[in-house]
Design an enzyme around this catalytic site. Sequence first.
Site, PDB file in Angstrom:
ATOM      1  N   LYS A 190     -23.206  22.762 -11.716  1.00 51.26           N
ATOM      2  CA  LYS A 190     -22.266  21.866 -11.036  1.00 51.26           C
ATOM      3  C   LYS A 190     -23.022  20.935 -10.080  1.00 51.26           C
ATOM      4  O   LYS A 190     -22.859  19.716 -10.118  1.00 51.26           O
ATOM      5  CB  LYS A 190     -21.235  22.706 -10.271  1.00 51.26           C
ATOM      6  CG  LYS A 190     -20.153  21.893  -9.637  1.00 51.26           C
ATOM      7  CD  LYS A 190     -19.133  22.765  -8.936  1.00 51.26           C
ATOM      8  CE  LYS A 190     -19.667  23.248  -7.600  1.00 51.26           C
ATOM      9  NZ  LYS A 190     -18.673  23.974  -6.810  1.00 51.26           N
ATOM     10  N   ASP A 213     -16.126  21.390 -11.332  1.00 43.36           N
ATOM     11  CA  ASP A 213     -15.718  22.104 -10.116  1.00 43.36           C
ATOM     12  C   ASP A 213     -14.269  22.566 -10.278  1.00 43.36           C
ATOM     13  O   ASP A 213     -13.657  22.374 -11.323  1.00 43.36           O
ATOM     14  CB  ASP A 213     -15.909  21.212  -8.882  1.00 43.36           C
ATOM     15  CG  ASP A 213     -14.966  20.024  -8.885  1.00 43.36           C
ATOM     16  OD1 ASP A 213     -14.156  19.883  -9.839  1.00 43.36           O
ATOM     17  OD2 ASP A 213     -15.019  19.219  -7.947  1.00 43.36           O
TER      18      ASP A 213
END
Length: 218
Positions: free
Chosen positions: A119, A137
């Site tokens: 991420k 996310d």
Amino acid sequence: MPDTEKISEILRKLYPDALCSLEHGGDPWRLLIQARLSAQCTDERVNIVSVPLFARYPDARSMADSDISELEDIIRPCGLYRTKAASCREMSRIICERHGGKVPRTMDELLALPGVGRKIANLVLGDVYGMPGIVADTHCIRINGRLGYYPEEMKDPLKTEMILDGIIPKEEQADYCHRMVLFGREWCMARRPRCSECPLRELCARGRNTEEERKRNG
Ligand code: SF4
């Protein structure tokens, strides 16, 4: 399958700037540190803490040489401050020793830094290096599941990344993910999404179901 083009078009109109909510000023090292601090913390708080943090440690070298308790004190408001301080200092040290003080530009090198997962790596690659990357996310995973790209119950960041990577055009991926964050805060919140007035309702699997249910119940 949802109409990706129409969804992207509406999101572009809603959020033309698609700005990252972390205020990093285009500096990849700062974004890396902020992204690490944002785990279980709001971007707003990270931005506040960033002011004294980067005043005290303006670059990777100064953070690599920092006194750990002083660093911990500054980042304490972000929570999990011991672990976060340790990984921020260590990643800064590695960046100085192995990469000449510059944040690396490849996924593998970024993943080798402590505290950096896909991420964060995708965020840095997309936001400051202009490379494609899906930042899976919590907003991205939740909203795209609701839209119908995959089952809503699926909460797997890697699968989300792989599915969306095959759907969202490469050049739009970074902006699309920033828009997801903004949209998730304004419209498609985790607890009480505003489906009845949502600009994506007709394009959204969950939005259509909610509407049908509402009609059935009169
Ligand atoms: S209709 Fe509801 S679930 Fe779908 S995107 Fe809008 S707020 Fe989210």
